[in-house]
Motif scaffolding. Structure first.
Motif, PDB file in Angstrom:
ATOM      1  N   THR A  90      33.445  30.293  51.153  1.00  0.00           N
ATOM      2  CA  THR A  90      33.242  31.730  50.999  1.00  0.00           C
ATOM      3  C   THR A  90      33.944  32.232  49.740  1.00  0.00           C
ATOM      4  O   THR A  90      35.144  32.004  49.550  1.00  0.00           O
ATOM      5  CB  THR A  90      33.782  32.481  52.226  1.00  0.00           C
ATOM      6  N   ALA A  91      33.181  32.885  48.870  1.00  0.00           N
ATOM      7  CA  ALA A  91      33.714  33.354  47.589  1.00  0.00           C
ATOM      8  C   ALA A  91      32.621  34.099  46.841  1.00  0.00           C
ATOM      9  O   ALA A  91      31.455  34.090  47.254  1.00  0.00           O
ATOM     10  CB  ALA A  91      34.203  32.177  46.745  1.00  0.00           C
ATOM     11  N   ILE A  92      33.023  34.706  45.754  1.00  0.00           N
ATOM     12  CA  ILE A  92      32.052  35.210  44.795  1.00  0.00           C
ATOM     13  C   ILE A  92      31.797  34.078  43.799  1.00  0.00           C
ATOM     14  O   ILE A  92      32.750  33.523  43.239  1.00  0.00           O
ATOM     15  CB  ILE A  92      32.555  36.464  44.073  1.00  0.00           C
ATOM     16  N   TYR A  93      30.539  33.770  43.589  1.00  0.00           N
ATOM     17  CA  TYR A  93      30.164  32.682  42.692  1.00  0.00           C
ATOM     18  C   TYR A  93      29.645  33.257  41.379  1.00  0.00           C
ATOM     19  O   TYR A  93      28.788  34.147  41.370  1.00  0.00           O
ATOM     20  CB  TYR A  93      29.094  31.810  43.353  1.00  0.00           C
ATOM     21  N   TYR A  94      30.180  32.725  40.292  1.00  0.00           N
ATOM     22  CA  TYR A  94      29.860  33.218  38.955  1.00  0.00           C
ATOM     23  C   TYR A  94      29.174  32.131  38.131  1.00  0.00           C
ATOM     24  O   TYR A  94      29.653  30.988  38.080  1.00  0.00           O
ATOM     25  CB  TYR A  94      31.126  33.643  38.222  1.00  0.00           C
ATOM     26  N   CYS A  95      28.123  32.521  37.483  1.00  0.00           N
ATOM     27  CA  CYS A  95      27.454  31.660  36.520  1.00  0.00           C
ATOM     28  C   CYS A  95      28.216  31.722  35.193  1.00  0.00           C
ATOM     29  O   CYS A  95      28.680  32.801  34.782  1.00  0.00           O
ATOM     30  CB  CYS A  95      26.025  32.175  36.355  1.00  0.00           C
ATOM     31  N   ASN A  96      28.332  30.588  34.525  1.00  0.00           N
ATOM     32  CA  ASN A  96      29.079  30.520  33.268  1.00  0.00           C
ATOM     33  C   ASN A  96      28.338  29.650  32.265  1.00  0.00           C
ATOM     34  O   ASN A  96      27.913  28.549  32.592  1.00  0.00           O
ATOM     35  CB  ASN A  96      30.476  29.949  33.537  1.00  0.00           C
ATOM     36  N   ALA A 101      33.463  26.752  20.390  1.00  0.00           N
ATOM     37  CA  ALA A 101      34.574  27.563  19.883  1.00  0.00           C
ATOM     38  C   ALA A 101      34.267  28.062  18.474  1.00  0.00           C
ATOM     39  O   ALA A 101      33.629  27.357  17.687  1.00  0.00           O
ATOM     40  CB  ALA A 101      35.856  26.733  19.890  1.00  0.00           C
ATOM     41  N   PRO A 102      34.709  29.274  18.157  1.00  0.00           N
ATOM     42  CA  PRO A 102      35.523  30.193  18.954  1.00  0.00           C
ATOM     43  C   PRO A 102      34.707  31.258  19.685  1.00  0.00           C
ATOM     44  O   PRO A 102      35.235  32.302  20.061  1.00  0.00           O
ATOM     45  CB  PRO A 102      36.384  30.859  17.883  1.00  0.00           C
ATOM     46  N   LEU A 103      33.417  31.000  19.939  1.00  0.00           N
ATOM     47  CA  LEU A 103      32.591  32.003  20.597  1.00  0.00           C
ATOM     48  C   LEU A 103      33.014  32.180  22.051  1.00  0.00           C
ATOM     49  O   LEU A 103      33.308  31.207  22.740  1.00  0.00           O
ATOM     50  CB  LEU A 103      31.126  31.575  20.543  1.00  0.00           C
ATOM     51  N   PRO A 104      33.001  33.397  22.558  1.00  0.00           N
ATOM     52  CA  PRO A 104      33.368  33.632  23.952  1.00  0.00           C
ATOM     53  C   PRO A 104      32.259  33.166  24.893  1.00  0.00           C
ATOM     54  O   PRO A 104      31.086  33.175  24.531  1.00  0.00           O
ATOM     55  CB  PRO A 104      33.529  35.157  24.029  1.00  0.00           C
ATOM     56  N   ASP A 105      32.643  32.768  26.100  1.00  0.00           N
ATOM     57  CA  ASP A 105      31.668  32.337  27.097  1.00  0.00           C
ATOM     58  C   ASP A 105      30.818  33.518  27.551  1.00  0.00           C
ATOM     59  O   ASP A 105      31.212  34.687  27.467  1.00  0.00           O
ATOM     60  CB  ASP A 105      32.386  31.766  28.328  1.00  0.00           C
ATOM     61  N   TYR A 106      29.662  33.191  28.091  1.00  0.00           N
ATOM     62  CA  TYR A 106      28.853  34.171  28.805  1.00  0.00           C
ATOM     63  C   TYR A 106      29.158  34.034  30.300  1.00  0.00           C
ATOM     64  O   TYR A 106      29.259  32.926  30.826  1.00  0.00           O
ATOM     65  CB  TYR A 106      27.353  33.919  28.600  1.00  0.00           C
ATOM     66  N   TRP A 107      29.234  35.182  30.981  1.00  0.00           N
ATOM     67  CA  TRP A 107      29.494  35.197  32.429  1.00  0.00           C
ATOM     68  C   TRP A 107      28.492  36.103  33.129  1.00  0.00           C
ATOM     69  O   TRP A 107      28.094  37.150  32.591  1.00  0.00           O
ATOM     70  CB  TRP A 107      30.894  35.732  32.724  1.00  0.00           C
ATOM     71  N   GLY A 108      28.126  35.706  34.342  1.00  0.00           N
ATOM     72  CA  GLY A 108      27.343  36.590  35.179  1.00  0.00           C
ATOM     73  C   GLY A 108      28.244  37.546  35.934  1.00  0.00           C
ATOM     74  O   GLY A 108      29.474  37.465  35.853  1.00  0.00           O
ATOM     75  N   GLN A 109      27.611  38.431  36.697  1.00  0.00           N
ATOM     76  CA  GLN A 109      28.372  39.439  37.431  1.00  0.00           C
ATOM     77  C   GLN A 109      28.848  38.938  38.785  1.00  0.00           C
ATOM     78  O   GLN A 109      29.683  39.571  39.424  1.00  0.00           O
ATOM     79  CB  GLN A 109      27.514  40.709  37.622  1.00  0.00           C
ATOM     80  N   GLY A 110      28.327  37.816  39.219  1.00  0.00           N
ATOM     81  CA  GLY A 110      28.758  37.212  40.473  1.00  0.00           C
ATOM     82  C   GLY A 110      27.825  37.501  41.625  1.00  0.00           C
ATOM     83  O   GLY A 110      27.161  38.536  41.668  1.00  0.00           O
ATOM     84  N   THR A 111      27.777  36.561  42.561  1.00  0.00           N
ATOM     85  CA  THR A 111      27.001  36.740  43.786  1.00  0.00           C
ATOM     86  C   THR A 111      27.853  36.277  44.965  1.00  0.00           C
ATOM     87  O   THR A 111      28.505  35.232  44.889  1.00  0.00           O
ATOM     88  CB  THR A 111      25.657  35.988  43.727  1.00  0.00           C
ATOM     89  N   GLN A 112      27.856  37.062  46.024  1.00  0.00           N
ATOM     90  CA  GLN A 112      28.707  36.777  47.171  1.00  0.00           C
ATOM     91  C   GLN A 112      28.082  35.713  48.063  1.00  0.00           C
ATOM     92  O   GLN A 112      26.904  35.812  48.434  1.00  0.00           O
ATOM     93  CB  GLN A 112      28.944  38.045  47.988  1.00  0.00           C
ATOM     94  N   VAL A 113      28.893  34.728  48.408  1.00  0.00           N
ATOM     95  CA  VAL A 113      28.509  33.722  49.400  1.00  0.00           C
ATOM     96  C   VAL A 113      29.512  33.802  50.542  1.00  0.00           C
ATOM     97  O   VAL A 113      30.717  33.693  50.317  1.00  0.00           O
ATOM     98  CB  VAL A 113      28.500  32.308  48.788  1.00  0.00           C
ATOM     99  N   THR A 114      29.004  34.007  51.732  1.00  0.00           N
ATOM    100  CA  THR A 114      29.858  34.098  52.910  1.00  0.00           C
ATOM    101  C   THR A 114      29.375  33.078  53.935  1.00  0.00           C
ATOM    102  O   THR A 114      28.204  33.076  54.307  1.00  0.00           O
ATOM    103  CB  THR A 114      29.824  35.504  53.525  1.00  0.00           C
ATOM    104  N   VAL A 115      30.299  32.227  54.363  1.00  0.00           N
ATOM    105  CA  VAL A 115      29.974  31.192  55.341  1.00  0.00           C
ATOM    106  C   VAL A 115      30.738  31.492  56.618  1.00  0.00           C
ATOM    107  O   VAL A 115      31.970  31.510  56.622  1.00  0.00           O
ATOM    108  CB  VAL A 115      30.323  29.795  54.809  1.00  0.00           C
ATOM    109  N   SER A 116      30.016  31.716  57.691  1.00  0.00           N
ATOM    110  CA  SER A 116      30.649  32.041  58.973  1.00  0.00           C
ATOM    111  C   SER A 116      30.856  30.764  59.789  1.00  0.00           C
ATOM    112  O   SER A 116      30.080  29.818  59.709  1.00  0.00           O
ATOM    113  CB  SER A 116      29.797  33.032  59.753  1.00  0.00           C
ATOM    114  N   SER A 117      31.917  30.797  60.575  1.00  0.00           N
ATOM    115  CA  SER A 117      32.239  29.601  61.387  1.00  0.00           C
ATOM    116  C   SER A 117      31.539  29.648  62.736  1.00  0.00           C
ATOM    117  O   SER A 117      30.954  30.645  63.117  1.00  0.00           O
ATOM    118  CB  SER A 117      33.748  29.505  61.576  1.00  0.00           C
TER     119      SER A 117
END
Length: 117
Positions: A90-96, A101-117
């Motif tokens: 369970t976490a927010i997952y980010y694409c990268n 170098a020296p260019l900055p990485d590209y990042w996504g805004q994130g998507t929530q993954v929740t795993v219930s027990s």
């Protein structure tokens, strides 16, 4: 303007599967690796899987054998197939997109993954 947009997150029971997708748009250049990171509440962001343009793919030990990263370089897309999910995934997952170098990485805004027990 470059945008990375993740999709495919959601709520799943332990043992289930999800497939995350990341689509990039804009003037993409200088990419030398594509990957996924995640950040759980109260924890630092960590690498999940990273696929360089050449060489071997790296996976976090905690996901080896369960997660598989794939990509479509021509379409600037990267995917993460997640099987046998556990509550600790369970976490927010980010694409990268790592860039030369020296260019900055590209990042996504994130998507929530929740795993219930």
């Amino acid at each position: 303007q470059v945008q990375l947009v993740e999709s495919g997150g959601g709520l799943v029971q332990a043992g289930g599967s999800l497939r995350l997708s990341c689509a990039a748009s804009g003037n993409i250049f200088g990419i030398n690796a594509m990957g996924w990171y995640r950040q759980a509440p109260g924890k630092q962001r960590e690498l999940v899987a990273l696929m360089p343009r050449t060489g071997s793919t790296n996976y976090a030990d905690s996901v080896k054998g369960r997660f598989t990263i794939s990509r479509d370089i021509g379409r600037n897309r990267v995917y993460l197939q997640m099987n046998s999910l556990k509550p600790e995934d369970t976490a927010i997952y980010y694409c990268n997109f790592k860039r030369v170098a020296p260019l900055p990485d590209y990042w996504g805004q994130g998507t929530q993954v929740t795993v219930s027990s």
